[in-house]
Write a protein that holds these residues in place. Structure first.
Motif, PDB file in Angstrom:
ATOM      1  N   SER A 194       0.857  -1.191   0.000  1.00 32.83           N
ATOM      2  CA  SER A 194       0.000   0.000   0.000  1.00 32.83           C
ATOM      3  C   SER A 194       0.887   1.233   0.000  1.00 32.83           C
ATOM      4  N   ASP A 195       0.259   2.368  -0.246  1.00 30.30           N
ATOM      5  CA  ASP A 195       0.906   3.675  -0.078  1.00 30.30           C
ATOM      6  C   ASP A 195       2.183   3.826  -0.896  1.00 30.30           C
ATOM      7  N   LEU A 196       2.113   3.434  -2.161  1.00 29.05           N
ATOM      8  CA  LEU A 196       3.236   3.666  -3.057  1.00 29.05           C
ATOM      9  C   LEU A 196       3.263   5.121  -3.527  1.00 29.05           C
ATOM     10  N   HIS A 197       2.080   5.732  -3.675  1.00 29.30           N
ATOM     11  CA  HIS A 197       1.965   7.119  -4.127  1.00 29.30           C
ATOM     12  C   HIS A 197       2.739   7.315  -5.438  1.00 29.30           C
ATOM     13  N   LEU A 198       2.485   6.437  -6.394  1.00 30.44           N
ATOM     14  CA  LEU A 198       3.186   6.510  -7.675  1.00 30.44           C
ATOM     15  C   LEU A 198       2.975   7.874  -8.329  1.00 30.44           C
TER      16      LEU A 198
ATOM     17  N   LEU B 257      -3.525  -2.158  -1.126  1.00 30.87           N
ATOM     18  CA  LEU B 257      -4.500  -1.618  -0.187  1.00 30.87           C
ATOM     19  C   LEU B 257      -4.533  -0.090  -0.184  1.00 30.87           C
ATOM     20  N   GLY B 258      -4.593   0.481  -1.368  1.00 26.89           N
ATOM     21  CA  GLY B 258      -4.862   1.902  -1.480  1.00 26.89           C
ATOM     22  C   GLY B 258      -3.653   2.800  -1.577  1.00 26.89           C
ATOM     23  N   ASP B 259      -3.917   4.022  -2.053  1.00 24.17           N
ATOM     24  CA  ASP B 259      -2.893   5.036  -2.314  1.00 24.17           C
ATOM     25  C   ASP B 259      -1.781   4.481  -3.188  1.00 24.17           C
ATOM     26  N   LEU B 260      -2.202   3.758  -4.211  1.00 21.13           N
ATOM     27  CA  LEU B 260      -1.264   3.304  -5.234  1.00 21.13           C
ATOM     28  C   LEU B 260      -0.685   4.513  -5.960  1.00 21.13           C
ATOM     29  N   PHE B 261      -1.528   5.506  -6.217  1.00 25.06           N
ATOM     30  CA  PHE B 261      -1.102   6.720  -6.913  1.00 25.06           C
ATOM     31  C   PHE B 261      -1.114   7.914  -5.962  1.00 25.06           C
TER      32      PHE B 261
ATOM     33  N   ILE C   4      -1.453 -14.009 -12.562  1.00 28.27           N
ATOM     34  CA  ILE C   4      -1.400 -13.862 -11.112  1.00 28.27           C
ATOM     35  C   ILE C   4      -2.396 -12.768 -10.739  1.00 28.27           C
ATOM     36  N   PRO C   5      -3.419 -13.073  -9.956  1.00 33.79           N
ATOM     37  CA  PRO C   5      -4.461 -12.072  -9.677  1.00 33.79           C
ATOM     38  C   PRO C   5      -3.945 -10.920  -8.831  1.00 33.79           C
ATOM     39  N   CYS C   6      -4.477  -9.736  -9.117  1.00 33.33           N
ATOM     40  CA  CYS C   6      -4.117  -8.537  -8.364  1.00 33.33           C
ATOM     41  C   CYS C   6      -5.408  -7.830  -7.959  1.00 33.33           C
ATOM     42  N   PHE C   7      -5.536  -7.574  -6.674  1.00 35.59           N
ATOM     43  CA  PHE C   7      -6.739  -6.967  -6.122  1.00 35.59           C
ATOM     44  C   PHE C   7      -6.411  -5.576  -5.588  1.00 35.59           C
ATOM     45  N   PHE C   8      -7.396  -4.685  -5.674  1.00 34.38           N
ATOM     46  CA  PHE C   8      -7.158  -3.294  -5.302  1.00 34.38           C
ATOM     47  C   PHE C   8      -8.283  -2.757  -4.434  1.00 34.38           C
ATOM     48  N   ILE C   9      -7.905  -2.151  -3.304  1.00 34.40           N
ATOM     49  CA  ILE C   9      -8.820  -1.394  -2.457  1.00 34.40           C
ATOM     50  C   ILE C   9      -8.459   0.081  -2.578  1.00 34.40           C
ATOM     51  N   HIS C  10      -9.441   0.920  -2.783  1.00 33.82           N
ATOM     52  CA  HIS C  10      -9.183   2.342  -2.956  1.00 33.82           C
ATOM     53  C   HIS C  10      -8.584   2.961  -1.698  1.00 33.82           C
ATOM     54  N   GLY C  11      -7.706   3.943  -1.924  1.00 29.78           N
ATOM     55  CA  GLY C  11      -7.171   4.745  -0.834  1.00 29.78           C
ATOM     56  C   GLY C  11      -7.775   6.133  -0.854  1.00 29.78           C
ATOM     57  N   ASN C  12      -7.292   6.994   0.008  1.00 27.04           N
ATOM     58  CA  ASN C  12      -7.807   8.355   0.032  1.00 27.04           C
ATOM     59  C   ASN C  12      -7.249   9.210  -1.100  1.00 27.04           C
ATOM     60  N   ARG C  13      -6.194   8.755  -1.773  1.00 31.79           N
ATOM     61  CA  ARG C  13      -5.632   9.508  -2.897  1.00 31.79           C
ATOM     62  C   ARG C  13      -6.160   9.035  -4.249  1.00 31.79           C
ATOM     63  N   ASP C  14      -6.667   7.815  -4.309  1.00 30.12           N
ATOM     64  CA  ASP C  14      -7.061   7.248  -5.616  1.00 30.12           C
ATOM     65  C   ASP C  14      -8.452   6.621  -5.569  1.00 30.12           C
TER      66      ASP C  14
ATOM     67  N   LEU D 125      -9.809 -11.833  13.448  1.00 28.42           N
ATOM     68  CA  LEU D 125      -8.791 -11.601  14.469  1.00 28.42           C
ATOM     69  C   LEU D 125      -7.484 -11.102  13.862  1.00 28.42           C
ATOM     70  N   ARG D 126      -7.489 -10.878  12.550  1.00 27.31           N
ATOM     71  CA  ARG D 126      -6.324 -10.281  11.897  1.00 27.31           C
ATOM     72  C   ARG D 126      -6.799  -9.175  10.957  1.00 27.31           C
ATOM     73  N   LEU D 127      -6.144  -8.031  11.064  1.00 24.51           N
ATOM     74  CA  LEU D 127      -6.432  -6.875  10.215  1.00 24.51           C
ATOM     75  C   LEU D 127      -5.143  -6.423   9.555  1.00 24.51           C
ATOM     76  N   ILE D 128      -5.214  -6.182   8.249  1.00 25.62           N
ATOM     77  CA  ILE D 128      -4.085  -5.638   7.499  1.00 25.62           C
ATOM     78  C   ILE D 128      -4.544  -4.331   6.864  1.00 25.62           C
ATOM     79  N   HIS D 129      -3.782  -3.258   7.068  1.00 29.49           N
ATOM     80  CA  HIS D 129      -4.151  -1.982   6.477  1.00 29.49           C
ATOM     81  C   HIS D 129      -2.904  -1.132   6.241  1.00 29.49           C
ATOM     82  N   GLY D 130      -3.095  -0.041   5.527  1.00 27.27           N
ATOM     83  CA  GLY D 130      -2.035   0.925   5.265  1.00 27.27           C
ATOM     84  C   GLY D 130      -2.441   2.290   5.787  1.00 27.27           C
ATOM     85  N   HIS D 131      -2.224   3.314   4.981  1.00 29.27           N
ATOM     86  CA  HIS D 131      -2.653   4.689   5.177  1.00 29.27           C
ATOM     87  C   HIS D 131      -1.790   5.485   6.149  1.00 29.27           C
ATOM     88  N   THR D 132      -1.487   4.957   7.324  1.00 33.08           N
ATOM     89  CA  THR D 132      -0.829   5.772   8.347  1.00 33.08           C
ATOM     90  C   THR D 132       0.672   5.912   8.146  1.00 33.08           C
ATOM     91  N   HIS D 133       1.272   5.085   7.280  1.00 32.00           N
ATOM     92  CA  HIS D 133       2.722   5.107   7.050  1.00 32.00           C
ATOM     93  C   HIS D 133       3.485   4.806   8.340  1.00 32.00           C
TER      94      HIS D 133
END
Length: 229
Positions: A7-11, A39-43, A71-81, A190-198
């Motif tokens: 997540s959070d590549l900000h390309l 998981l978001g903010d790809l761009f 190879i499948p690739c899944f995308f969840i929107h971030g606040n930038r994209d 019982l497991r959460l994976i997320h980005g955004h906060t850096h």
């Protein structure tokens, strides 16, 4: 083979080293995975699928090895994209997922989120997010000329930089533990994976008498960063 999360590549063409790092990641680690989740903010910013975005074209080219290898690739929107739509996703080979989404890895339910909705103490941002995710707001924004949308994105980035460098806002920009636990309970995970906060880390805690974990993905400003499960 592992399942990979980033997540959070900000390309952005202004950061060519991140574009190069992503290309290396795709032909390296990603080609040895059974799936990739973004998981978001790809761009850094996305103002609509109708724009001729250079970073967007580079991403489509970079993803070709994964598409060819199926190879499948899944995308969840971030606040930038969050305006990235089905048209671009189809061209890039992305499958769009809702935020939040639940997947099962090795028999274990795992909650995936970008993470911005967990920052509930940032009331001003949550108010804007609610507005900007309405169909009416998005239709209005996407109907504007490209130069107006680009100007809006530049202003939003400048305001974001000012906001994030204000030390008084540091606590507001992190997740709320109450929101984290509520989301995990609501989805039975019982497991959460997320980005955004850096703020990459693994947080282990007790959730209603059971061991739980929250894994925060790192950004790509300084180095390639991914999670392999």
């Amino acid at each position: 083979m592992p399942t990979l999360f980033i997540s959070d590549l900000h390309l952005d063409v202004a950061r060519p080293h991140i574009l190069d790092a992503f290309d290396r990641f795709i032909v390296g680690e990603a080609m040895r995975a059974n799936a990739l989740y973004i998981l978001g903010d790809l761009f850094e910013a996305w103002i609509g699928d109708d724009t001729d975005d250079e970073a967007g074209r580079r991403f489509i080219t970079g993803m070709k090895p994964l598409r060819d290898a199926r190879i499948p690739c899944f995308f969840i929107h971030g606040n930038r994209d969050f305006l990235l739509g089905e048209d671009y996703a189809r061209r890039a080979g992305l499958t769009l997922l809702p935020d939040p989404a639940v997947i099962t890895i090795g028999g274990r339910r795992t909650l995936l989120m970008h993470g911005d909705t967990l920052c509930t103490d940032d009331v001003a941002y949550q108010r804007f997010r609610a507005l900007s995710h309405t169909p009416a707001w998005q239709r209005s924004f996407l109907s504007r000329p490209r130069d107006e949308r680009e100007a809006f994105a530049r202003q939003a980035r400048a305001e974001s930089r000012r906001y994030t460098t204000d030390v008084g806002n540091a606590a507001l920009m992190d997740v709320s533990e109450v929101a984290v636990q509520a989301a995990m309970r609501a989805h039975g995970c019982l497991r959460l994976i997320h980005g955004h906060t850096h703020r990459p880390a693994t947080h282990r805690f007790d959730l209603d008498g059971q061991p739980a974990e929250r894994i925060v993905l790192g950004d790509w400003y300084e180095q390639e960063s991914w999670l392999a499960v």
